[in-house]
Write an enzyme that holds these catalytic residues in place. Structure first.
Site, PDB file in Angstrom:
ATOM      1  CG  ASP A  51      -0.946  -0.212   2.485  1.00 27.39           C
ATOM      2  OD1 ASP A  51       0.910   0.256   2.365  1.00 27.39           O
ATOM      3  OD2 ASP A  51      -1.217   0.397   3.747  1.00 27.39           O
ATOM      4  CB  SER A  52       4.796   2.003  -0.430  1.00 29.83           C
ATOM      5  OG  SER A  52       4.661   0.241  -0.847  1.00 29.83           O
ATOM      6  CG  ASP A  90      -0.115  -4.010   2.215  1.00 34.52           C
ATOM      7  OD1 ASP A  90       0.496  -5.237   2.343  1.00 34.52           O
ATOM      8  OD2 ASP A  90       1.131  -3.468   2.071  1.00 34.52           O
ATOM      9  CE  LYS A 120       3.519  -5.999   3.892  1.00 35.76           C
ATOM     10  NZ  LYS A 120       2.538  -4.360   4.407  1.00 35.76           N
ATOM     11  CD  GLU A 122       0.423  -1.726   9.010  1.00 37.27           C
ATOM     12  OE1 GLU A 122      -0.007  -0.706   9.576  1.00 37.27           O
ATOM     13  OE2 GLU A 122       0.849  -0.881   7.135  1.00 37.27           O
ATOM     14  CD  GLU A 189       8.380  -0.520   7.424  1.00 37.24           C
ATOM     15  OE1 GLU A 189       7.653  -0.801   7.623  1.00 37.24           O
ATOM     16  OE2 GLU A 189       8.362   0.530   7.476  1.00 37.24           O
TER      17      GLU A 189
HETATM   18  O1  KIV Z   1       3.561  -0.725   1.731  1.00 30.05           O
HETATM   19  C1  KIV Z   1       5.009  -1.567   1.363  1.00 30.05           C
HETATM   20  O2  KIV Z   1       5.427  -1.631  -0.121  1.00 30.05           O
HETATM   21  C2  KIV Z   1       5.502  -2.373   2.882  1.00 30.05           C
HETATM   22  C3  KIV Z   1       6.520  -2.539   2.950  1.00 30.05           C
HETATM   23  C4  KIV Z   1       7.458  -0.951   3.230  1.00 30.05           C
HETATM   24  C5  KIV Z   1       6.953  -3.770   3.446  1.00 30.05           C
HETATM   25  O3  KIV Z   1       4.381  -2.479   3.385  1.00 30.05           O
END
Ligand code: KIV
Length: 275
Positions: A51-52, A90, A120, A122, A189
């Protein structure tokens, strides 16, 4: 049966990644688009549609504003571009924390509409039971502990974690809870090396470090960070390229050529046929 060539390359799966615990380090990078996924696919075991993407591609200040539709669109692109790496998408803020049923409905939608291999989440307090619910219903889940970008509003910024005994114990508990709930791997992280090693020793699935030392079972970085697209990157990023410099040079050259009428040239235009 279709006459088209059958796909012969098998994608890595959650059990393949889980089996790499303590073995050859697992290579992971983020990917958001088909062409970049195609380049990364030959080198990576796992591609994360993080989600970055909200910050890296869409210019958001943090990941809180990222939607399920954005993740699905980018997940589809990365699946089209890659063939052998495991693809994890994510689940964005607000799509899995509220209840196990909500997490399942949204995760199932991501899996169906992208064809990805896993999601994924959190893994903060109260999420472990949702991981358990998803895994028991056929959805592979990767956890994410330590610095949790989706908690930025509560934390007041992006800061390394585990600086107090209380916080270290909490993060260790969250990693244990994610693994015991069936996560096939856990991203760790922004924590000090000692804690990263402790977590890696305490859980029986691989840890994937980002700003968490070489003591983890694998590593991940945001691809655009390691390629040097941004002026500023966190301390833990090693730059393997200077994409910002390369793009600047290329665009300046193009602009200059257009202004001087050097582009397009004879090789770049069409000619009418004689007669
Ligand atoms: O969203 C993302 O890119 C991440 C990574 C930094 C692990 O969760």
């Amino acid at each position: 049966m279709s006459s088209q060539r059958q796909e012969t390359v098998r994608r890595l799966t959650a059990p393949d990644i889980a089996a790499r615990k303590g073995g050859v380090p697992i290579v992971c990078l983020t990917a958001y688009t088909a062409p970049v996924a195609e380049i990364l696919d030959d080198h990576c075991d796992l591609l994360l549609v993080g989600d970055s993407v909200g910050m890296v591609v869409h210019g958001l200040p943090n990941t809180v504003g990222v939607t399920l539709d954005m993740m699905i669109l980018h997940g589809q692109a990365v699946m089209r571009g890659s063939r052998k790496a495991m693809v994890v998408v994510d689940l964005p803020f607000g799509s899995y924390e509220g209840s196990a049923e909500m997490a399942y409905a949204n995760a199932a939608r991501v899996m169906k509409e992208t064809g990805c291999n896993a999601v994924k989440v959190e893994a903060g307090p109260a999420v472990a039971e949702n991981i358990d619910y998803l895994v028991k219903r056929g959805i592979p889940v990767m956890g994410h502990v330590g610095l949790r970008p989706q908690a930025v509003m509560v934390d007041g910024g992006f800061r390394a974690k585990g600086k107090t005994d209380h916080e270290r114990a909490r993060i260790l508990d969250e990693a244990r809870a994610a693994a015991e709930s069936g996560a096939f791997a856990v991203v760790v992280e922004g924590v000090a090396e000692g804690l990263a090693r402790e977590i890696t020793g305490a859980i029986d699935v691989p840890t994937i470090g980002i700003g968490a030392s070489a003591g983890c079972d694998g590593q991940i970085l945001v691809t655009d960070d390691m390629l040097g697209l941004f002026d500023w990157t966190p301390k833990f990023v090693r730059r393997y390229g200077d994409l910002r410099g390369e793009i600047t040079k290329a665009v300046a050259g193009y602009a200059d050529d257009v202004r001087q009428r050097r582009f397009p040239g004879p090789a770049e235009i069409y000619f009418a046929k004689a007669g």
